[in-house]
Motif scaffolding. Sequence first.
Motif, mmCIF file in Angstrom:
data_model
loop_
_atom_site.group_PDB
_atom_site.id
_atom_site.type_symbol
_atom_site.label_atom_id
_atom_site.label_comp_id
_atom_site.label_asym_id
_atom_site.label_seq_id
_atom_site.Cartn_x
_atom_site.Cartn_y
_atom_site.Cartn_z
ATOM 1 N N ILE A 18 -4.817 7.615 3.126
ATOM 2 C CA ILE A 18 -3.967 6.870 2.198
ATOM 3 C C ILE A 18 -3.885 7.705 0.931
ATOM 4 N N PRO A 19 -2.678 8.062 0.517
ATOM 5 C CA PRO A 19 -2.529 8.947 -0.648
ATOM 6 C C PRO A 19 -3.218 8.402 -1.896
ATOM 7 N N LYS A 20 -3.735 9.329 -2.683
ATOM 8 C CA LYS A 20 -4.470 9.001 -3.906
ATOM 9 C C LYS A 20 -3.652 8.116 -4.845
ATOM 10 N N GLU A 21 -2.356 8.407 -4.965
ATOM 11 C CA GLU A 21 -1.493 7.630 -5.864
ATOM 12 C C GLU A 21 -1.464 6.156 -5.453
ATOM 13 N N ARG A 24 -4.916 4.536 -6.094
ATOM 14 C CA ARG A 24 -5.096 4.266 -7.519
ATOM 15 C C ARG A 24 -4.284 3.040 -7.935
ATOM 16 N N THR A 25 -3.032 2.973 -7.514
ATOM 17 C CA THR A 25 -2.156 1.857 -7.870
ATOM 18 C C THR A 25 -2.708 0.531 -7.343
ATOM 19 N N LEU A 26 -3.191 0.525 -6.112
ATOM 20 C CA LEU A 26 -3.697 -0.702 -5.489
ATOM 21 C C LEU A 26 -5.190 -0.921 -5.724
ATOM 22 N N ARG A 27 -5.795 -0.004 -6.483
ATOM 23 C CA ARG A 27 -7.223 -0.093 -6.809
ATOM 24 C C ARG A 27 -8.086 -0.166 -5.541
ATOM 25 N N ILE A 28 -7.779 0.703 -4.607
ATOM 26 C CA ILE A 28 -8.568 0.810 -3.381
ATOM 27 C C ILE A 28 -9.572 1.927 -3.602
ATOM 28 N N ARG A 29 -10.842 1.576 -3.472
ATOM 29 C CA ARG A 29 -11.911 2.546 -3.698
ATOM 30 C C ARG A 29 -12.592 2.888 -2.377
ATOM 31 N N GLU A 30 -13.306 3.991 -2.383
ATOM 32 C CA GLU A 30 -14.052 4.391 -1.197
ATOM 33 C C GLU A 30 -14.993 3.255 -0.792
ATOM 34 N N GLY A 31 -14.969 2.910 0.473
ATOM 35 C CA GLY A 31 -15.830 1.849 0.993
ATOM 36 C C GLY A 31 -15.199 0.470 0.976
ATOM 37 N N LEU A 34 -10.439 -2.919 4.519
ATOM 38 C CA LEU A 34 -9.014 -3.173 4.664
ATOM 39 C C LEU A 34 -8.793 -3.993 5.934
ATOM 40 N N GLU A 35 -7.889 -4.965 5.862
ATOM 41 C CA GLU A 35 -7.481 -5.716 7.044
ATOM 42 C C GLU A 35 -6.296 -4.986 7.661
ATOM 43 N N ILE A 36 -6.218 -4.994 8.975
ATOM 44 C CA ILE A 36 -5.130 -4.321 9.673
ATOM 45 C C ILE A 36 -4.330 -5.364 10.436
ATOM 46 N N PHE A 37 -3.026 -5.389 10.181
ATOM 47 C CA PHE A 37 -2.117 -6.318 10.843
ATOM 48 C C PHE A 37 -1.018 -5.524 11.529
ATOM 49 N N THR A 38 -0.407 -6.122 12.536
ATOM 50 C CA THR A 38 0.810 -5.578 13.130
ATOM 51 C C THR A 38 1.848 -6.691 13.155
ATOM 52 N N ILE A 45 0.295 -2.862 9.086
ATOM 53 C CA ILE A 45 0.152 -3.262 7.695
ATOM 54 C C ILE A 45 -1.322 -3.234 7.322
ATOM 55 N N LEU A 46 -1.642 -2.523 6.264
ATOM 56 C CA LEU A 46 -3.000 -2.491 5.737
ATOM 57 C C LEU A 46 -3.030 -3.367 4.494
ATOM 58 N N LYS A 47 -4.009 -4.249 4.426
ATOM 59 C CA LYS A 47 -4.151 -5.135 3.276
ATOM 60 C C LYS A 47 -5.592 -5.082 2.809
ATOM 61 N N LYS A 48 -5.759 -4.961 1.516
ATOM 62 C CA LYS A 48 -7.101 -4.951 0.958
ATOM 63 C C LYS A 48 -7.762 -6.290 1.267
#
Length: 183
Positions: A18-21, A24-31, A34-38, A45-48
């Motif tokens: 997942i690109p750094k930009e 950073r925008t979604l405030r996703i940090r290492e660890g 993420l929920e995965i949907f189809t 679809i990835l959702k925090k």
Amino acid sequence: MKATGIVRRIDELGRVVIPKEIRRTLRIREGDPLEIFTDRDGEVILKKYSPIGELSAFAREYTESLYRTLGHMSLICDKDQIVSCSGVSRKEMQDKSITPDPEQANPSRQTFLYNKGAGRACPILLGEEESGYTAQVITQILVSGESVGAVLLLSKEAEKRMGDTEIKVAETAAGFIGRQMET
């Protein structure tokens, strides 16, 4: 869905970066989980993931009880947004992004107390410069030693002050919610 114009390839282990930009925008940090949907169109679809979000009905009842008992705005948030609020318009606060300040207000994991005239109020909503709060109590919700959110008691009324009672109630609420999430 919003197109970013960024394309990534999946590696031999099925991973994609997942690109750094975007992180950073979604405030996703290492660890971060993420929920995965189809969906029917074949989109992934990835959702925090928010463990507190799983308890949203419970959190709503809890904030309502805190508000009725103490008379202060009561909020429960995860690390990114407000999950539940009472004593304030839901439209004004519910599901709004929060600043990183509630967690940074007490990096030692001590309860943060603010009363007008003593220190600086902690901004709550993202983009909020001056919060206008005259009193605040912020206590982190801990699960297995990790901060997953916070319980906030807030007031904008000039004569309201918070003290030991509000601190103990917020700490009790945070402890109870944290234990609910461990089971």
